[in-house]
Scaffold this motif. Structure first.
Motif, short mmCIF file in Angstrom:
data_model
loop_
_atom_site.label_atom_id
_atom_site.label_comp_id
_atom_site.label_asym_id
_atom_site.label_seq_id
_atom_site.Cartn_x
_atom_site.Cartn_y
_atom_site.Cartn_z
N THR A 264 0.83 -1.21 0.00
CA THR A 264 0.00 0.00 0.00
C THR A 264 0.86 1.25 0.00
O THR A 264 0.58 2.23 -0.72
CB THR A 264 -0.93 0.00 1.23
N LEU A 265 1.93 1.24 0.81
CA LEU A 265 2.82 2.40 0.87
C LEU A 265 3.48 2.67 -0.48
O LEU A 265 3.56 3.82 -0.93
CB LEU A 265 3.88 2.18 1.95
N ALA A 267 2.39 1.72 -3.43
CA ALA A 267 1.36 2.14 -4.40
C ALA A 267 1.00 3.60 -4.21
O ALA A 267 0.64 4.29 -5.17
CB ALA A 267 0.12 1.26 -4.25
N SER A 268 1.09 4.09 -2.96
CA SER A 268 0.77 5.49 -2.69
C SER A 268 1.77 6.44 -3.33
O SER A 268 1.49 7.63 -3.48
CB SER A 268 0.70 5.74 -1.18
N LEU A 269 2.95 5.92 -3.72
CA LEU A 269 3.97 6.74 -4.37
C LEU A 269 3.72 6.87 -5.87
O LEU A 269 4.39 7.67 -6.54
CB LEU A 269 5.36 6.15 -4.12
N THR A 272 -2.32 8.65 -8.71
CA THR A 272 -3.56 8.56 -7.96
C THR A 272 -4.44 7.44 -8.52
O THR A 272 -4.63 7.34 -9.73
CB THR A 272 -4.33 9.90 -8.03
N SER A 274 -3.79 4.18 -7.89
CA SER A 274 -3.03 2.92 -7.95
C SER A 274 -3.44 1.97 -6.84
O SER A 274 -3.56 0.75 -7.06
CB SER A 274 -1.53 3.21 -7.88
N ILE A 275 -3.64 2.51 -5.63
CA ILE A 275 -4.06 1.66 -4.51
C ILE A 275 -5.40 1.00 -4.81
O ILE A 275 -5.60 -0.20 -4.58
CB ILE A 275 -4.13 2.48 -3.21
N SER A 276 -6.33 1.79 -5.37
CA SER A 276 -7.66 1.26 -5.68
C SER A 276 -7.59 0.22 -6.79
O SER A 276 -8.26 -0.83 -6.72
CB SER A 276 -8.59 2.39 -6.10
N TYR A 279 -6.41 -2.93 -5.21
CA TYR A 279 -7.40 -3.46 -4.25
C TYR A 279 -8.51 -4.20 -5.01
O TYR A 279 -8.86 -5.33 -4.66
CB TYR A 279 -7.99 -2.33 -3.42
N HIS A 420 1.77 0.42 -11.21
CA HIS A 420 1.08 -0.43 -10.23
C HIS A 420 1.05 -1.89 -10.67
O HIS A 420 1.01 -2.80 -9.83
CB HIS A 420 -0.34 0.08 -10.00
#
Length: 519
Positions: A264-265, A267-269, A272, A274-276, A279, A420
């Motif tokens: 998650t960390l 992907a946060s880099l 916008t 990427s986390i979703s 998931y 991602h």
């Protein structure tokens, strides 16, 4: 106390398949109810601050459940219970179960008391933003105090699961999660129609559902002769052994949680969304994993534990090979189908509203990345069960730590070229490394165990054909989803034609279940 009367023992393939079908049915029901639960929460609470407060409150006991109860306790308990039953009889095994329950209650009562007392600092730790609003913070602290005793009940349920699975019963533990989902649905709807505080009612629903899950197990335990009123030995050697075995499994579960956090960390880099993307893709990959892979490993652990206790390594190796073959029979075509039809699947499931064309495309590529590791994700579970059956909980944890480092290194490299999708591919490659390392260590412990024959080659070839067919059908858009049952039937029929043992076993199992329910 005498053992329950036993019918003629089925073959390992038939026994594991029958038990796995029960677990898979329970898991499927739980997943459907979980989806309805999420819809109900969205309907009654929306996505506002009190929904966030409830999720934060439930996260604490849920995290402890993943670390201590489901997985860790059950995996450590079943081999020791099976060995005690094998060597000293069922009555002594029940004494062990009662002794472990007393230790669980004592330890968890202390943890619950501390959590209730220190609920405010705990809330600030996991949701520091809530500290800005005293009202929200106070409300969340109240929800934490109500939800937290759930860990006491669910840990006791995990113990019951270990006993019942060891005795060959899988239905009650498999459907237990349905009680939680039903409890949350009822509490949310009742609160809304009665004008109560929905978040508060759901917190009580969590706690009471834990009690309901415990009560569900009791009639089935009594059928096998287990009463919680009976001899207890606080310094029982089996209880000490379970404690020793649990320590590495808890660490291994923590490594898994750290793996998720690091993903998650990283992907946060990235861009916008990427986390979703990761998931939503992971949710689809988890479906065959949860229904089939977890079911097979859950069903296989008691059988392998009994074989290890009897020092029957020939039967142990055969059972492990059978479990892996059954896992691949389902997960190879599932991986090929998800990868080949990723775009229409994502578009049909998520492609509406704010989830636009770019999100569909990005999530579909993430699904392709994860799908490449689906067979490895699935095979890791029975391999770990094999180690636990031999009461070796350290080796899987060591391998998990190594693969965590592999995952991080690959993620840092691949995310620079594939964004991602690189994170999804890194997770897949690290899982294949996990399978390889576990297999090498297992060979040193029990000798040559892997049997890759022509049937595995045929399954792989059929799965590749299914994947290419799915890719060709994906040009039809959402209509391609109508081809899924056709491709599945063609896979099954061709496997039967090629005389693949797992296909015959699945056919016979479905026939037996149909005859059973007709009666």
């Amino acid at each position: 106390m005498t053992e329950p009367a036993a019918s003629p023992a089925p073959t390992p393939t038939g026994r594991i398949a029958r038990h796995a079908s029960v677990v898979a049915a329970g898991t499927t029901a739980s997943r459907i109810l979980g989806f309805l639960r999420d819809m109900t929460i969205a309907f009654t609470l929306g996505a506002g601050i009190w929904a966030d407060a409830f999720f934060v409150a439930f996260r604490l006991p849920n995290l402890l459940r993943r670390l201590f109860a489901e997985g860790s306790l059950t995996m450590a308990f079943i081999p020791v219970f099976s060995r005690t039953r094998q060597e000293k009889g069922l009555a002594e095994a029940f004494t062990l179960a009662r002794s472990v329950l007393i230790w669980l209650v004592l330890i968890l009562l202390v943890i619950c008391a501390l959590a209730i007392i220190w609920a405010e600092p705990l809330t600030k730790l996991i949701a520091p933003g809530f500290a800005r609003d005293p009202e929200i913070l106070a409300g969340t602290v109240t929800l934490v105090r109500i939800c937290f005793p759930y860990i006491l009940f669910i840990s006791a349920v995990a113990l019951c699961m270990g006993v019942l699975n060891s005795l060959g019963h899988f239905w009650a533990p498999a459907v237990a999660p349905c009680v939680l989902n039903i409890g949350l649905i009822i509490s949310a709807l009742l609160a809304m129609f009665m004008g109560w505080d929905v978040a508060l009612a759901m917190a009580w629903g969590v706690c009471l559902s834990g009690l309901g899950q415990w009560m569900l197990q009791q009639p089935y335990l009594r059928r096998y002769g287990l009463s919680w009123r009976g001899p207890v030995v606080m310094n029982h050697p089996g209880a000490k052994r379970i404690g020793i075995l649990m320590a590495p499994t808890v660490f291994g579960a923590a490594v898994y949680q750290v793996n998720i956090l690091i993903g998650t960390l990283l992907a946060s880099l990235l861009a916008t969304g990427s986390i979703s993307y990761l998931y939503y893709a992971d949710r689809l990959v988890q479906l065959p994993l949860g229904i089939f892979a977890v079911a097979l490993s859950t069903a296989a652990l008691p059988s392998m534990s009994m074989l290890a206790a009897a020092n029957d390594m020939t039967g142990f190796r055969h059972t492990l090979n059978t479990t892996l073959s059954m896992t691949l029979f389902i997960c190879l075509p599932a991986a090929a189908g998800l990868a080949g039809m990723s775009f229409p699947i994502i578009d049909a499931v998520f492609g509406r509203g704010a989830f636009g064309e770019e999100a569909v495309r990005a999530t579909a590529w993430a699904l392709v990345g994860y799908s490449s590791g689906l067979p490895a994700f699935a095979c890791v579970r029975p391999l770990i069960s094999a180690f636990y059956a031999m009461e070796d909980t350290r080796s899987p944890v060591l391998v998990a730590a190594i693969c965590l480092a592999v995952n991080v290194a690959l993620s840092l490299i691949l995310m620079q070229y594939m964004a991602h999708v690189g994170l999804a591919v890194a997770a897949a490659l690290s899982s294949w490394a996990n399978v390889l390392l576990l297999g090498i260590i297992l060979r040193r412990k029990i000798g040559a165990w892997l049997d890759i024959g022509p049937q595995t080659f045929r399954m792989t070839l059929l799965s590749a054909g299914l994947g290419l067919s799915a890719l060709a059908a994906s040009t039809l858009g959402k209509t391609a989803l109508l081809c899924i049952p056709i491709l599945a039937c063609l896979y099954a029929l061709t496997a039967l034609k090629w005389n693949i043992a797992e296909a015959r076993m699945t056919r016979d199992l479905l026939f037996t279940l149909r005859q059973k329910y007709r009666r």
